[in-house]
Design a protein around this motif. Structure first.
Motif, PDB file in Angstrom:
ATOM      1  N   ASN A  35      -4.430   1.052   5.946  1.00  7.73           N
ATOM      2  CA  ASN A  35      -5.642   0.491   5.344  1.00  7.73           C
ATOM      3  C   ASN A  35      -6.005   1.152   4.007  1.00  7.73           C
ATOM      4  N   GLU A  57      -7.835   7.108  10.835  1.00 11.63           N
ATOM      5  CA  GLU A  57      -7.781   5.902  10.013  1.00 11.63           C
ATOM      6  C   GLU A  57      -9.146   5.522   9.446  1.00 11.63           C
ATOM      7  N   ASP A  58     -10.225   5.897  10.142  1.00 11.14           N
ATOM      8  CA  ASP A  58     -11.569   5.580   9.650  1.00 11.14           C
ATOM      9  C   ASP A  58     -12.096   6.619   8.656  1.00 11.14           C
ATOM     10  N   GLY A  59     -11.250   7.624   8.306  1.00 11.97           N
ATOM     11  CA  GLY A  59     -11.639   8.635   7.332  1.00 11.97           C
ATOM     12  C   GLY A  59     -12.207   9.908   7.930  1.00 11.97           C
ATOM     13  N   GLY A  95      -0.736   8.118   3.604  1.00 12.16           N
ATOM     14  CA  GLY A  95      -1.906   7.282   3.790  1.00 12.16           C
ATOM     15  C   GLY A  95      -1.752   6.341   4.976  1.00 12.16           C
ATOM     16  N   HIS A  96      -2.884   5.966   5.519  1.00 11.08           N
ATOM     17  CA  HIS A  96      -2.892   4.942   6.566  1.00 11.08           C
ATOM     18  C   HIS A  96      -2.662   3.581   5.908  1.00 11.08           C
ATOM     19  N   SER A 123      -6.694   4.420   3.514  1.00 11.86           N
ATOM     20  CA  SER A 123      -7.383   5.707   3.641  1.00 11.86           C
ATOM     21  C   SER A 123      -6.355   6.827   3.826  1.00 11.86           C
ATOM     22  N   GLU A 154       0.842  -1.196   0.000  1.00 10.23           N
ATOM     23  CA  GLU A 154       0.000   0.000   0.000  1.00 10.23           C
ATOM     24  C   GLU A 154       0.880   1.250   0.000  1.00 10.23           C
ATOM     25  N   TRP A 176      -6.639  13.147   8.571  1.00 10.54           N
ATOM     26  CA  TRP A 176      -7.776  12.275   8.765  1.00 10.54           C
ATOM     27  C   TRP A 176      -7.398  11.119   9.690  1.00 10.54           C
TER      28      TRP A 176
END
Length: 116
Positions: free
Chosen positions: A81, A104-106, A78-79, A83, A59, A102
């Protein structure tokens, strides 16, 4: 030209050399498994051009551009995951224009716009 991170030296003035000469080209760093996890472009020893990082799982971790050692344009992280984590925009002289972050969940956790 592309060389491995272990084959370059960083001098006291932070310029990168390869075989005793200021380096122009791409420096790559690899994971223990051999995957490219970082790439930085240099011109005459100074970071100049694209730089990018990836998590060992592939990623994208970060990406941005430098012009003669200064961050310019958009830099994103980016995280793990996938995002977005941060986005920073700089002008052509390296001055930060804006920054967003942001979770990690956005969920947005902060933004800053430079005035004037």
């Amino acid at each position: 030209m592309r060389v491995d991170y272990d084959d370059v030296a960083t001098e006291d003035d932070l310029r990168v050399t390869y075989q005793g000469e200021l380096f122009t080209g791409e420096v790559v760093e690899r994971s223990p498994q051999g995957q490219i996890i970082a790439l930085t472009t240099h011109f005459k020893g100074i970071e100049d051009g694209l730089s990018a990082e990836w998590y060992p799982t592939g990623e994208r971790k970060a990406e941005g551009t430098a012009h003669y050692g200064m961050a310019v344009g958009v830099h994103e992280e980016g995280h793990r995951n996938g995002s977005p984590a941060t986005r920073v925009e700089c002008d052509e002289q390296g001055k930060m224009l804006s920054r967003q972050r942001w979770a990690e969940d956005g969920t947005p956790i902060g933004s800053h716009v430079v005035q004037g």
